[in-house]
Design an enzyme around this catalytic site. Structure first.
Site, short mmCIF file in Angstrom:
data_model
loop_
_atom_site.label_atom_id
_atom_site.label_comp_id
_atom_site.label_asym_id
_atom_site.label_seq_id
_atom_site.Cartn_x
_atom_site.Cartn_y
_atom_site.Cartn_z
N ILE A 64 0.85 -1.19 0.00
CA ILE A 64 0.00 0.00 0.00
C ILE A 64 0.89 1.24 0.00
CG2 ILE A 64 -1.98 1.16 1.07
CD1 ILE A 64 -2.57 -1.48 2.56
N PRO A 65 1.56 1.53 -1.13
CA PRO A 65 2.36 2.75 -1.21
C PRO A 65 1.46 3.97 -1.07
CG PRO A 65 2.73 1.32 -3.12
CD PRO A 65 1.57 0.77 -2.36
N HIS A 66 1.95 4.97 -0.36
CA HIS A 66 1.11 6.16 -0.16
C HIS A 66 1.97 7.39 0.07
CE1 HIS A 66 1.84 4.24 3.74
NE2 HIS A 66 1.84 5.47 4.24
N GLY A 67 1.33 8.54 -0.10
CA GLY A 67 2.04 9.79 0.14
C GLY A 67 1.11 10.97 -0.02
#
Length: 154
Positions: A64-67
């Site tokens: 779950i890459p996020h930014g």
């Protein structure tokens, strides 16, 4: 906020062909640029920077890459089912084949964390993940994600 509010069918990639974590993040940044209208490079950099803090490979083949990006006006979500699992430095050291990218406005605060928790809860459900892995159409994946999310929220 429901997943259907963050994810549109164009943000669902049913058979993404990549060979590495970096290539997956690059391709997802490219697709996210189309969906969000934000620069691909800025999206890629924010995802890579988050990975430097610690992997977003949460285990069981899921990442779950996020930014956060200052120019976004709302939360955006993209979902990719990889054709072939890739190494992602996951906490369980297993390769990843399901990736859900979450991009939030810089000022999202608690909304970003709530969305992250909602996506995480959804993807912890083995039955849902099995359905996602067994579906290779954009519409099918979108339906599983949005209908399952609605039932998990209830």
């Amino acid at each position: 906020m429901d997943i259907a509010d963050m994810l549109n069918p164009e943000g669902v990639l049913p058979a993404l062909r990549v060979t590495s974590k970096k290539q997956a993040l690059q391709e997802l940044a490219r697709r996210a640029a189309d969906v969000t209208g934000q620069p691909e490079r800025a999206i890629f950099e924010v995802l890579v920077e988050r990975e430097r803090l610690g992997t977003t490979g949460v285990g069981y083949g899921i990442a779950i890459p996020h930014g956060k990006l200052s120019e976004l006006d709302r939360l955006h979500c993209l979902f990719a089912r990889l054709e072939t699992p890739v190494e992602f430095d996951s906490i369980d050291e297993q390769p990843v084949d399901l990736i859900c990218v979450l991009l939030a406005p810089e000022k999202a605060g608690a909304d970003h964390l709530k969305a992250l928790a909602r996506v995480s809860r959804l993807l912890r459900d083995k039955t849902i993940c099995d359905k996602l892995r067994g579906t290779d159409s954009r519409d099918g994946l979108y339906a599983i994600l949005t209908e399952s999310a609605a039932s998990h929220a209830a």
